[in-house]
Design a protein around this motif. Structure first.
Motif, PDB file in Angstrom:
ATOM      1  N   SER A 164       0.821  -1.206   0.000  1.00 20.62           N
ATOM      2  CA  SER A 164       0.000   0.000   0.000  1.00 20.62           C
ATOM      3  C   SER A 164       0.862   1.267   0.000  1.00 20.62           C
ATOM      4  N   MET A 165       1.971   1.235   0.733  1.00 25.28           N
ATOM      5  CA  MET A 165       2.819   2.413   0.863  1.00 25.28           C
ATOM      6  C   MET A 165       3.750   2.587  -0.337  1.00 25.28           C
ATOM      7  N   GLN A 166       4.240   1.464  -0.869  1.00 28.45           N
ATOM      8  CA  GLN A 166       5.236   1.541  -1.933  1.00 28.45           C
ATOM      9  C   GLN A 166       4.639   1.369  -3.330  1.00 28.45           C
ATOM     10  N   ARG A 167       3.383   0.911  -3.366  1.00 25.43           N
ATOM     11  CA  ARG A 167       2.692   0.691  -4.642  1.00 25.43           C
ATOM     12  C   ARG A 167       3.496  -0.212  -5.580  1.00 25.43           C
ATOM     13  N   LYS A 168       3.991  -1.293  -5.053  1.00 26.58           N
ATOM     14  CA  LYS A 168       4.784  -2.196  -5.879  1.00 26.58           C
ATOM     15  C   LYS A 168       3.963  -3.405  -6.319  1.00 26.58           C
ATOM     16  N   GLU A 169       4.349  -3.978  -7.445  1.00 20.41           N
ATOM     17  CA  GLU A 169       3.670  -5.149  -7.992  1.00 20.41           C
ATOM     18  C   GLU A 169       4.146  -6.408  -7.269  1.00 20.41           C
ATOM     19  N   LEU A 170       3.220  -7.296  -6.987  1.00 15.50           N
ATOM     20  CA  LEU A 170       3.547  -8.555  -6.325  1.00 15.50           C
ATOM     21  C   LEU A 170       3.289  -9.732  -7.265  1.00 15.50           C
ATOM     22  N   PRO A 171       4.066 -10.811  -7.142  1.00 15.05           N
ATOM     23  CA  PRO A 171       3.906 -11.953  -8.048  1.00 15.05           C
ATOM     24  C   PRO A 171       2.757 -12.882  -7.640  1.00 15.05           C
ATOM     25  N   GLY A 172       2.405 -13.761  -8.559  1.00  8.50           N
ATOM     26  CA  GLY A 172       1.453 -14.839  -8.277  1.00  8.50           C
ATOM     27  C   GLY A 172       0.096 -14.350  -7.789  1.00  8.50           C
ATOM     28  N   HIS A 173      -0.430 -15.035  -6.757  1.00 10.60           N
ATOM     29  CA  HIS A 173      -1.738 -14.703  -6.189  1.00 10.60           C
ATOM     30  C   HIS A 173      -1.641 -13.752  -5.006  1.00 10.60           C
ATOM     31  N   LEU A 174      -0.441 -13.261  -4.715  1.00 12.41           N
ATOM     32  CA  LEU A 174      -0.276 -12.352  -3.584  1.00 12.41           C
ATOM     33  C   LEU A 174      -1.130 -11.079  -3.681  1.00 12.41           C
ATOM     34  N   PRO A 175      -1.332 -10.536  -4.885  1.00  6.35           N
ATOM     35  CA  PRO A 175      -2.199  -9.349  -4.964  1.00  6.35           C
ATOM     36  C   PRO A 175      -3.607  -9.597  -4.419  1.00  6.35           C
TER      37      PRO A 175
END
Length: 245
Positions: A164-175
């Motif tokens: 939420s703070m860094q707005r970074k993309e996460l792999p797999g089903h983590l989003p």
């Protein structure tokens, strides 16, 4: 062939005795069936071990956690208990817990196998499968309590907070996991800006409690009828204490 009175008397006695035996034998199955019916009725009228008020179930969890913290856990003969659980289960509570390996609900609450109905995933998130599991526990097992168990230092909540703070993309089903936790992170930011992670963990427990009641009519109706209570708390990894929220 001898026409002896003694033989005749013996024969008559034998017949009478045999008739009595047959009569008794004919009556035994009927008596047994009646006894079985009475036993079945008594069993049906006897409430199951988990037919307790929701508050009592919560008190049992609190007492178990106190024993765990004091190093005074109950001794259990697991082999004997396993045999007794073959035909049925009567858990006193359902637990929605984080999948973290350091958070075993049976140990934390000092309960044995068969005492808790547990669903676990990272971040103690309410999923459709979890809802279905608890709906089964409410309707079929008649649990009086569902407890949402978060814990300090939760990695899933920290991941949601960082994303939420860094707005970074996460792999797999983590989003998907992060998306489920983010409402708690947003609420925590507005309420408790001091300790952001601890506040997010606590708000995530509250969010889980709310979702259980609002996303399932079965669970919500049981709560409204007073048959079921939903509670929650945060397990402190360092002290072993479960603090209610």
């Amino acid at each position: 062939m001898c026409d002896c009175p003694e033989h005749a008397t013996l024969s008559r006695r034998t017949v009478v005795a045999g008739a009595g035996t047959l009569l008794a034998a004919g009556m035994l199955p009927r008596r047994s069936a009646q006894a079985e019916d009475a036993q079945a009725q008594d069993k049906a009228q006897t409430p199951p071990p988990n037919a307790i008020p929701p508050e009592e179930a919560l008190e049992r969890l609190k007492a178990g956690n106190a024993r765990y913290m004091a190093g005074d856990a109950k001794e259990r003969d697991f082999s004997v208990e396993r045999a007794a659980r073959v035909k049925a289960q009567h858990p006193i509570a359902g637990i929605l817990a984080c999948a973290d390996s350091r958070v075993p609900p049976e140990i934390i609450f000092d309960q044995g196998p068969g005492d808790l109905f547990i669903s676990r995933d990272a971040g103690n998130v309410v999923s459709n499968y979890g809802l279905a599991s608890f709906e089964f526990a409410v309707t079929s097992l008649r649990i009086p309590l569902i407890f949402v168990l978060g814990h300090t230092g939760c990695g899933a909540v920290l991941t949601a907070l960082s994303a939420s703070m860094q707005r970074k993309e996460l792999p797999g089903h983590l989003p998907e996991l992060v998306k489920a936790i983010q409402p708690a992170v947003i609420t925590a930011h507005g309420k408790h800006p001091g300790d952001y992670l601890a506040a997010s963990i606590e708000e995530n427990v509250r969010l889980g409690m709310k979702r259980l009641k609002t996303q399932s009519d079965i669970i919500g109706e049981a709560v409204a009828a007073g048959k079921l209570k939903i509670a929650g708390g945060v397990y402190d990894l360092e002290t072993g204490t479960v603090n209610l929220v």
